[in-house]
Design an enzyme around this catalytic site. Structure first.
Site, PDB file in Angstrom:
ATOM      1  CB  CYS A   2      -0.984   0.039   1.206  1.00 36.62           C
ATOM      2  SG  CYS A   2      -2.172  -1.331   1.424  1.00 36.62           S
ATOM      3  NE  ARG A  31       4.720   1.405  -0.176  1.00 39.95           N
ATOM      4  CZ  ARG A  31       5.545   1.144   0.717  1.00 39.95           C
ATOM      5  NH1 ARG A  31       6.875   1.429   0.717  1.00 39.95           N
ATOM      6  NH2 ARG A  31       5.394   0.512   2.148  1.00 39.95           N
ATOM      7  CD1 TRP A  79      -0.417  -6.438  -3.202  1.00 38.98           C
ATOM      8  CD2 TRP A  79      -0.473  -7.006  -1.037  1.00 38.98           C
ATOM      9  NE1 TRP A  79       0.180  -7.645  -3.004  1.00 38.98           N
ATOM     10  CE2 TRP A  79      -0.031  -8.026  -1.966  1.00 38.98           C
ATOM     11  CE3 TRP A  79      -0.697  -7.185   0.149  1.00 38.98           C
ATOM     12  CZ2 TRP A  79       0.250  -9.374  -1.193  1.00 38.98           C
ATOM     13  CZ3 TRP A  79      -0.336  -8.212   0.790  1.00 38.98           C
ATOM     14  CH2 TRP A  79       0.002  -9.316   0.226  1.00 38.98           C
ATOM     15  CG  ASN A 105       1.221   0.152   4.384  1.00 39.07           C
ATOM     16  OD1 ASN A 105       0.894  -0.911   4.033  1.00 39.07           O
ATOM     17  ND2 ASN A 105       2.624   0.632   4.637  1.00 39.07           N
ATOM     18  N   GLY A 106      -0.807  -1.685   6.276  1.00 38.31           N
ATOM     19  CA  GLY A 106      -0.738  -2.521   7.457  1.00 38.31           C
ATOM     20  C   GLY A 106      -1.889  -3.511   7.716  1.00 38.31           C
ATOM     21  CD  GLU A 486      17.046 -12.654  -8.673  1.00 39.67           C
ATOM     22  OE1 GLU A 486      16.405 -13.475  -7.681  1.00 39.67           O
ATOM     23  OE2 GLU A 486      16.689 -11.586  -9.121  1.00 39.67           O
ATOM     24  CE  LYS A 490      13.713 -10.727 -10.423  1.00 34.96           C
ATOM     25  NZ  LYS A 490      14.258 -10.589  -9.428  1.00 34.96           N
ATOM     26  CD  GLU A 493      10.004 -11.285  -9.432  1.00 32.07           C
ATOM     27  OE1 GLU A 493       9.102 -11.120  -8.587  1.00 32.07           O
ATOM     28  OE2 GLU A 493      10.868 -11.617  -9.429  1.00 32.07           O
ATOM     29  CG  HIS A 509      21.455 -36.233  -5.730  1.00 32.01           C
ATOM     30  ND1 HIS A 509      21.713 -37.397  -5.428  1.00 32.01           N
ATOM     31  CD2 HIS A 509      22.408 -35.361  -5.890  1.00 32.01           C
ATOM     32  CE1 HIS A 509      23.204 -37.492  -5.225  1.00 32.01           C
ATOM     33  NE2 HIS A 509      23.527 -36.174  -5.697  1.00 32.01           N
ATOM     34  CE  LYS A 611      10.963  -2.752  -5.666  1.00 31.84           C
ATOM     35  NZ  LYS A 611      11.774  -4.019  -6.452  1.00 31.84           N
TER      36      LYS A 611
HETATM   37  C1  F6R Z   1      11.703 -10.314  -6.447  1.00 29.69           C
HETATM   38  C2  F6R Z   1      11.613  -9.339  -5.446  1.00 29.69           C
HETATM   39  C3  F6R Z   1      11.431  -9.976  -3.883  1.00 29.69           C
HETATM   40  C4  F6R Z   1      12.288  -8.942  -3.128  1.00 29.69           C
HETATM   41  C5  F6R Z   1      11.751  -9.328  -1.630  1.00 29.69           C
HETATM   42  C6  F6R Z   1      12.645  -8.695  -0.535  1.00 29.69           C
HETATM   43  O1  F6R Z   1      12.034  -9.895  -7.662  1.00 29.69           O
HETATM   44  O2  F6R Z   1      11.687  -8.432  -5.750  1.00 29.69           O
HETATM   45  O3  F6R Z   1      11.586 -11.321  -3.981  1.00 29.69           O
HETATM   46  O4  F6R Z   1      13.465  -9.399  -3.189  1.00 29.69           O
HETATM   47  O5  F6R Z   1      10.428  -9.242  -1.542  1.00 29.69           O
HETATM   48  O6  F6R Z   1      12.307  -7.453  -0.603  1.00 29.69           O
HETATM   49  P1  F6R Z   1      13.087  -6.431   0.265  1.00 29.69           P
HETATM   50  O7  F6R Z   1      14.709  -6.460  -0.692  1.00 29.69           O
HETATM   51  O8  F6R Z   1      12.600  -4.955  -0.156  1.00 29.69           O
HETATM   52  O9  F6R Z   1      13.245  -6.652   1.430  1.00 29.69           O
END
Ligand code: F6R
Length: 616
Positions: A2, A31, A79, A105-106, A486, A490, A493, A509, A611
């Site tokens: 949010c 966000r 969100w 927010n929360g 990673e 990517k 998501e 394995h 985010k």
């Molecule tokens: C993936 C991504 C998330 C963040 C995770 C931690 O692309 O962005 O996996 O890396 O939510 O977020 P931060 O770094 O803000 O604690």
């Protein structure tokens, strides 16, 4: 999650409060983007508008039904946690008399109990926030003062919140409060701002004030007053934002993610800037830990989530090698529930782009309660994690807007390497010339990352051709293993494709059972100058190739051993093993970004994500 914006301007009503708020929401939409809404105080009282879906829907609504000029405004992009993303559940929520509006927010964890107390009140949404709106409305009736109402209600709330409230009778005031959730104050000239982060007001002011836990702030056009939970004056920490609004726009790229991938050479270079004192010794940004304690550290535990955890995973290889200290990497949300062995000699390293990830904040608190020292590696100034830590190393990646993390990942690896070298220097594990040698290698990385980006056309073409792929595997060894994880994250998501990352040695394995004719498999190949590792990965490529897999190989220039078994080769420059993740992950980012775009998906705002994950 949010995004929250608040604005107070001059007493003459205008459309600036709404414009500033909408602009702030656009910058905070990363966000959350389930719904958006605004509330304004106008000479005729309180008015509001809200709409499910992205901010564009709210803008359309406002174009059809414009709101009058105002003196203050608050805005929210959501969100969803409690209640589906509908118009009714969108914020703001109003008090029963419609004269007070609140955004949140929360999560208010005790909202059911509080709701029960409000028997007889008609609720129009399924949210926890509406309970707060009614409580604040009642408190305002008793106190006739918005700050007093906020101070009366917030002690009753359990959980996490940033709250902003406005009232029809207070046309010059926005009141905010925070607990376990971010709120930053923007200091303007004849106007003031509130935001979930500085992006909310960066095009108007770079001067900002951090707010501490359980504080309440009252802003007017000319005044900012912060008090603690008892109403006593409190001090915020003032800081100047070190990036400007141009850093948070797409700059001609089709998506923020594409732009942020191109920002990576600079993100790494900026993170390396100004790290040594006049004598060549490495320095941290903030250090509230005695150096003798750092010398006696006998274990490091990295706590982080998602991409940040993979950065920690990469760092483990370097820090153990350079400092000879055992490093564990723990997902922050698992850490405090497994009774970890933590002592005064444990250094906990919390890695986070946002500095607001609730799982990581809770891990930091748990670690400190157990007596460990916490060092934060964070990108966002003014956020919670650095404030609650004993030492801080900031990554200077600039604002990361796309939900999928890219440049923050590279900056996190860089910062963790600086930390490793700092500890190695402090503890005498490496001689100064050895530290300088590694710093030189790091200094060469921005140019090498740029070289990979310069070859993006090949990667993009392959990605577009694979847009109907339904499953992709990623395999790597040593530092290539977290890169594989990673790469898979990517792709999941962004492109909603089933993707898995494995340590290449694990293939036999179990995962090899997944390999059938046409299965796409990425390999992150170590430098041939590490023959032991390199040869093993070449064997793994052969194993899947023999079973009909399509092999997409990321290998160093001049590594011809891969030619025979690779259907596609993405080349990266010659790079020492520990530095390789900084280049090998880049093709994987470009691949996922392009493939998602080719599928017509929203690259910057993938479904169900936000985010910054500020709930546990
Ligand atoms: C993936 C991504 C998330 C963040 C995770 C931690 O692309 O962005 O996996 O890396 O939510 O977020 P931060 O770094 O803000 O604690």
């Amino acid at each position: 999650m949010c995004g929250i914006v608040g604005y107070v301007g001059p007493l003459a009503p205008s459309n600036r409060p709404l414009q500033v708020t909408l602009e702030g929401l656009a910058r905070l939409e990363y966000r959350g983007y389930d719904s958006a809404g605004v509330a304004l105080v106008t000479p005729d009282g309180l008015t509001s508008a809200k709409k499910a879906g992205k901010l564009a829907n709210l803008r359309e609504e406002l174009a059809e039904r414009p709101l009058p000029d105002a003196t203050v405004a608050i805005g929210h992009t959501r969100w969803a946690t409690h209640g589906a993303p509908t118009d009714a559940n969108a914020h703001p929520h109003l008090s029963a008399d419609g004269r007070l509006a609140v955004i949140h927010n929360g999560i208010i964890e005790n909202f059911q109990a509080l709701k029960a107390e409000l028997d007889g009140t008609a609720f129009t949404s399924e949210t926890d926030t509406e309970v707060v709106a009614h409580l604040l409305g009642r408190a305002y009736e008793e106190t006739g003062d918005l700050t007093a109402a906020m101070l009366a209600v917030t002690p009753r709330l359990e959980g996490a919140y940033t709250l902003l409230a406005v009232h029809a009778d207070e046309p010059a005031t926005v009141v905010g409060a925070r607990r376990n959730s971010p709120l930053v104050i923007g200091l303007g000239d004849g106007e003031n701002f509130l935001g979930s982060d500085v992006a909310a007001f960066i095009s108007h002011t770079k001067e900002a004030l951090e707010m501490g836990q359980d504080q309440v702030v009252t802003i007017t056009a000319d005044d900012v007053r912060v008090v603690d939970a008892d109403g006593n004056p409190a001090e915020g920490r003032r800081f100047t934002v070190d990036w400007d609004a141009s850093a948070a726009v797409k700059g001609g790229f089709p998506t923020f993610m594409a732009k942020e991938i191109h920002d990576q050479p600079k993100a790494v270079a900026d993170t390396l800037l100004g790290r040594t004192d006049g004598h060549g010794n490495l320095i941290l940004d903030e250090l509230r830990i005695d150096e003798s304690i750092l010398r006696s550290v006998d274990k490091i535990i990295v706590v982080a989530c998602g991409t940040a955890a993979y950065a920690g995973h990469v760092a483990k290889y370097a820090i153990e090698h350079w400092c000879r200290i055992p490093v564990e990497v723990e997902l922050a949300h698992e850490f405090r529930y497994r009774d970890p062995v933590v002592s005064e000699k444990t250094l906990v390293v919390a890695i986070s782009q946002s500095g607001e990830t609730m799982d990581t904040i809770m891990a930091v608190r748990h670690a400190r309660e157990q007596g460990a020292k916490v060092l934060a590696v964070v990108n966002t100034h003014g956020s919670t994690i650095p404030r609650e830590s004993d030492a801080v190393l900031y990554t200077h990646a600039g604002p990361e807007v796309a939900v999928a993390s890219t440049k923050a990942f590279l900056a996190q690896i860089t910062a963790c390497y600086l930390l490793g070298l700092y500890l190695a220097q402090l503890r005498g594990n490496k001689y100064p010339d050895e530290v300088a040698g590694y710093l030189d290698e790091l200094a060469q990385m921005p140019a090498k990352i740029q070289q990979v980006i310069d070859n993006e056309d090949q990667i993009r073409e392959v990605a577009r051709a694979m847009k109907d792929t339904t499953s992709v595997l990623f395999l790597g060894r040593h530092v290539g293993y977290p890169v594989a994880l990673e790469g898979a994250l990517k792709l999941k998501e962004l492109a909603y494709i089933h993707a898995e990352g494995f340590a290449a040695g694990e293939l036999k394995h179990g995962p090899i059972a997944l390999v059938e004719e046409g299965q796409a498999v990425f390999f992150i190949v170590p430098t041939p100058r590490r023959p032991l590792l390199h040869n093993k990965v070449i064997s793994n490529i052969q194993e899947v190739r023999a079973r009909g897999a399509r092999t997409l190989v990321i290998a160093e220039e001049g590594d011809d051993a891969v030619n025979e078994f690779a259907e596609v080769i993405f080349r990266v420059p010659r790079t020492p093993t520990l530095m390789m993740p900084l280049v090998t992950v880049v093709p994987l980012q470009i691949f996922a970004c392009e493939l998602a775009g080719a599928k017509g998906l929203d690259v910057d705002q993938p479904r169900n994500l936000a985010k910054s994950v500020t709930v546990e």
